[in-house]
Design a protein around this motif. Structure first.
Motif, mmCIF file in Angstrom:
data_model
loop_
_atom_site.group_PDB
_atom_site.id
_atom_site.type_symbol
_atom_site.label_atom_id
_atom_site.label_comp_id
_atom_site.label_asym_id
_atom_site.label_seq_id
_atom_site.Cartn_x
_atom_site.Cartn_y
_atom_site.Cartn_z
ATOM 1 N N LEU A 137 0.828 -1.214 0.000
ATOM 2 C CA LEU A 137 0.000 0.000 0.000
ATOM 3 C C LEU A 137 0.856 1.253 0.000
ATOM 4 O O LEU A 137 0.520 2.257 -0.631
ATOM 5 C CB LEU A 137 -0.945 0.003 1.203
ATOM 6 C CG LEU A 137 -2.050 -1.053 1.159
ATOM 7 C CD1 LEU A 137 -2.903 -0.984 2.419
ATOM 8 C CD2 LEU A 137 -2.922 -0.874 -0.070
ATOM 9 N N ARG A 141 0.047 2.681 -3.431
ATOM 10 C CA ARG A 141 -1.075 3.587 -3.218
ATOM 11 C C ARG A 141 -0.691 4.785 -2.363
ATOM 12 O O ARG A 141 -1.537 5.625 -2.076
ATOM 13 C CB ARG A 141 -2.260 2.878 -2.554
ATOM 14 C CG ARG A 141 -2.550 1.492 -3.057
ATOM 15 C CD ARG A 141 -3.251 1.446 -4.371
ATOM 16 N NE ARG A 141 -4.490 2.200 -4.409
ATOM 17 C CZ ARG A 141 -5.436 2.002 -5.317
ATOM 18 N NH1 ARG A 141 -5.295 1.058 -6.219
ATOM 19 N NH2 ARG A 141 -6.523 2.732 -5.333
ATOM 20 N N SER A 143 -0.183 5.019 0.799
ATOM 21 C CA SER A 143 -0.708 5.136 2.171
ATOM 22 C C SER A 143 0.435 4.952 3.159
ATOM 23 O O SER A 143 1.257 4.053 3.010
ATOM 24 C CB SER A 143 -1.808 4.117 2.428
ATOM 25 O OG SER A 143 -1.729 3.044 1.548
ATOM 26 N N HIS A 144 0.461 5.807 4.153
ATOM 27 C CA HIS A 144 1.614 5.875 5.038
ATOM 28 C C HIS A 144 1.793 4.584 5.835
ATOM 29 O O HIS A 144 0.874 4.106 6.481
ATOM 30 C CB HIS A 144 1.457 7.051 5.993
ATOM 31 C CG HIS A 144 2.773 7.602 6.438
ATOM 32 N ND1 HIS A 144 3.663 6.845 7.156
ATOM 33 C CD2 HIS A 144 3.359 8.795 6.239
ATOM 34 C CE1 HIS A 144 4.734 7.569 7.388
ATOM 35 N NE2 HIS A 144 4.581 8.756 6.838
ATOM 36 N N ILE A 147 0.868 4.414 9.699
ATOM 37 C CA ILE A 147 -0.538 4.253 10.059
ATOM 38 C C ILE A 147 -1.016 2.835 9.751
ATOM 39 O O ILE A 147 -1.651 2.184 10.588
ATOM 40 C CB ILE A 147 -1.407 5.278 9.297
ATOM 41 C CG1 ILE A 147 -0.884 6.697 9.519
ATOM 42 C CG2 ILE A 147 -2.863 5.168 9.705
ATOM 43 C CD1 ILE A 147 -1.036 7.209 10.913
ATOM 44 N N THR A 148 -0.678 2.332 8.552
ATOM 45 C CA THR A 148 -1.183 0.997 8.202
ATOM 46 C C THR A 148 -0.602 -0.071 9.127
ATOM 47 O O THR A 148 -1.312 -0.992 9.505
ATOM 48 C CB THR A 148 -0.880 0.638 6.736
ATOM 49 O OG1 THR A 148 0.431 1.061 6.427
ATOM 50 C CG2 THR A 148 -1.849 1.307 5.802
#
Lengths: 378, 323
Positions: A137, A141, A143-144, A147-148
């Motif tokens: 991700l 994508r 996304s950091h 966080i994930t």
């Protein structure tokens, strides 16, 4: 991140500054001990004695250190790529599932030395799989990953409760755990290693995975500083733009780094599951994934720094248990505070004392350095 | 129990469970909109819950408890601000550190001061927040449909609950209709431009983190002095991270934050309701699935499958003035 500071001698950069940060962290921890109404000096003495004073204590210290070497390496590898993998906890937890599957399937058929490689592979694969999605991700994508991976820690925790309660628990048993492994799923203890030094290991679960951790540390050093992939990882971490210009495939490196990081975290599960409890239990990771962050920061993401840092935290875990015996006020939670303080001072505030130290060395060696520089023709 | 009553009970639980999320997520909003990432919401909330519970128990006053909660939370926020603004340290690392310091010290100090295994003493009626009954709630309760809605959903909550819901429009107004809000948002998107306009980036960011500390203080106080009568160790139980997830889910917008928190609160309430129940078609839903759902939803959002979550542009980067 790239703050221009004057160049310092290597021993100051890698020895003195980390040491000062560490000392400050422990001084603040000492203050907490004072507030609680105990003597910090007595606590420190108990700590060191409990961790190194006798064979069993040392065995426990090294047993805990084994966990932290794995998780510390996991965080460090990601750091080199500029990624912050907070998901070591979840990756190790899922890695435990791999160890358990391997042991449950093979422990009745094979001796331990045949089960072990399969379990290592399974642990690494399960851990890597859990790190793959955040890595993918991040790479594809945007996304950091911080966080994930936090989210994946919680998802892992729910998933493992479900697996233990509903799936892998033996029929008719109430406790959420697998059956105890047979001898083919148990790692030998390293009592002989300590008895060379005339120490008796007692009941400490110090086992073969310690050797595996040392091997992993060496391989990480080899990977990061002696291979093409390691070079690409470090380039990505130092400057993603430069890496892109150099034709390094950004997404590929991010995903591979996260896979390696997750595999290392997953392998941590071998130590408690195959080496100590011989079954998969709830919450066996007990925060080791997070200790890895402190260990990696303290060890400056280098295996040579990570191993002593891991042993230091092993000392805190084992010695902390001994202190709790003598001083009931100071429970295991004291380690959590120290861990936080180490992360704060060795991580977020690592540059706090640097200006003062730089000034000190500038005034100290001002005249000498200048003549050296002229001689070198700079 | 008839269906209407089940719905009412679930909605009431939703409100109760989403209040700390709303407060903490709005707290994070102020900080992150100013360009300072904060994964230390959990730690600040926990420390505030402990400080509130402890001070209220010792001094026997809810107001003193609330004040203590805010002071402690702000103190931790200032450590985060010092590390990430003044020292230009890594904001994630600093947040992780604060979470651990709070987790450990609440237990150690609680045990040293009260000797109840990390709990604070049970609070009595005067030293905690009481549910407020709005006017006419009793008389209107018998009116069909609307009566119970007024009596149970709108009336009968804690002062902090009303405060949390009031903070949503207030935050919106502050953010989009005041000079402070404009500057706060600007400093999180393009600090260089703000600096050029002669406004101190450092000051704006400190103010953002300060607001974050204050609201986390309220969130903590709600946990230990309103829903519960005293602090229990680890009582935030990941709520700070759910709030962080809600903040991302809401794409850093105040009204969306409230909706996201209500959704996550509702999932939580539903998990309690569905525990051990057989549903048509799907059968029994594992409670762990419901617990993991907020995190799964946030990951799906982050993956860009439900719109795209774009964080403040300068978030996480320390500001270095050009020399």
């Amino acid at each position: 991140m790239s703050v221009p500071y004057a160049k310092l001698p290597l021993w100051v950069e890698y020895g003195l500054i980390p040491l000062i940060n560490l000392v400050v962290a422990f001084l603040v921890a000492g203050l907490v001990v004072l507030i609680v109404g105990e003597s910090p000096i007595k606590a420190a003495t108990l700590l060191v004695q409990g961790a190194f004073g006798y064979g069993e204590g040392l065995g426990f210290t090294l047993y805990y250190a084994t966990n932290f070497i794995f998780t510390g390496l996991a965080v460090a590898v990601a750091f080199h790529c500029g990624l912050f993998n907070i998901g070591g906890e979840g990756q190790a937890y899922i890695g435990g599932l791999g160890v358990a599957f391997a042991c449950l399937a093979l422990d009745g058929i094979f001796p331990w030395f045949l089960t072990f490689p399969v379990a290592v592979l399974a642990a690494a694969m399960f851990g890597a799989a859990w790190a793959f999605i955040p890595g993918y991700l991040q790479a594809k994508r945007g996304s950091h990953v911080v966080i994930t991976t936090i989210m994946f820690n919680f998802i892992a925790s729910s998933l493992m409760v479900y697996m233990l309660v509903e799936v892998v628990k033996p029929l008719g048993s109430m406790a959420p755990q697998t059956r105890t492994f047979l001898e083919g799923g148990q790692l030998p203890r390293l009592d002989w290693l300590l008895s060379i030094f005339g120490l008796d290991i007692g009941g400490a679960p110090f086992n073969l995975s310690f050797i595996l951790a040392l091997v992993a540390a060496f391989l990480v050093w080899l990977l990061i500083w002696r291979t093409r992939l390691g070079y690409e990882i470090r380039t990505m971490g130092a400057s993603p733009t430069a890496a892109r210009y150099a034709g390094i495939k950004e997404a590929r490196i991010i995903i591979i780094t996260m896979l390696i990081s997750g595999a290392l975290a997953g392998m941590m599960a071998l130590n408690p599951i195959m080496g100590d409890q011989h079954r998969l239990q709830l919450d066996f990771v007990t925060g080791a994934g997070f200790v890895g962050i402190a260990v990696a920061l303290m060890g400056r993401s280098h295996p040579v720094g990570i191993i002593p840092a891991a042993i230091l935290f092993g000392m805190l875990y084992q010695g902390g248990a001994e202190i709790a015996f003598e001083m009931p006020q100071i429970s295991r939670d004291m380690i959590t505070i120290i861990q936080g303080l180490v992360i704060l001072f060795a991580g977020a505030l690592e540059h706090m004392f640097r200006p003062a130290i730089t000034t000190f060395f500038a005034t100290l060696g001002g005249a000498g350095k200048q003549s050296e520089a002229t001689a070198a023709g700079e | 129990m008839d269906y209407f009553q089940i719905v009412m009970v679930t909605l009431e639980a939703t409100i109760r469970l989403s209040v700390p999320l709303i407060l903490a997520a709005l707290a994070g909003l102020y900080s992150e909109r100013s360009g300072i990432f904060d994964i230390g919401l959990e730690g600040k909330m926990l420390a505030a819950a402990f400080a509130g519970g402890a001070a209220a128990a010792v001094y026997g006053s809810a107001i003193i408890g609330l004040t203590a909660a805010i002071v402690v939370s702000v103190a931790l926020a200032m450590v985060h601000a010092f590390a990430s603004i003044t020292q230009r340290g890594n904001q994630i690392v600093s947040g992780v550190a604060i979470n651990f310091i709070a987790l450990g010290s609440t237990v150690i100090l609680g045990q040293a001061w009260f000797r109840q295994g990390g709990r604070t003493p049970q609070l009595n009626e005067d030293s905690r927040f009481q549910a407020i009954t709005l006017p006419f709630a009793e008389t209107l309760a018998d009116v069909p449909v609307l009566g119970p809605i007024y009596a149970n959903l709108i009336s009968g909550h804690f002062l902090l609950t009303y405060f949390a819901f009031a903070m949503v429009p207030i935050t919106w107004w502050v953010l989009y209709r005041t000079r402070f809000g404009l500057r706060l948002r600007a400093v999180g998107e393009n600090p260089g431009a703000v600096d050029t306009a002669g406004i101190s980036v450092t000051k704006m960011r400190y103010l953002g983190v300060l607001c974050c500390g204050i609201l986390c203080g309220f969130a903590g106080a709600y946990l230990s002095m309103a829903v519960a009568a005293g602090f229990v160790k680890g009582m935030t139980a990941g709520k700070g991270f759910i709030a962080l997830a809600a903040l991302i889910f809401a794409k850093w917008k105040p009204v969306n934050v409230m909706l996201a928190c209500l959704l996550f609160g509702f999932l939580d309430a539903l998990a309690i309701l569905l525990q051990g129940q057989q549903l048509p078609v799907v059968g029994e839903v594992p409670v762990q699935f419901m617990q993991a759902l907020p995190y799964v939803l946030t990951v799906i959002l982050l993956a860009g499958f439900i719109g795209k979550a774009i964080p403040p542009k300068a978030g996480g980067k320390p500001y270095v003035k050009e020399r």
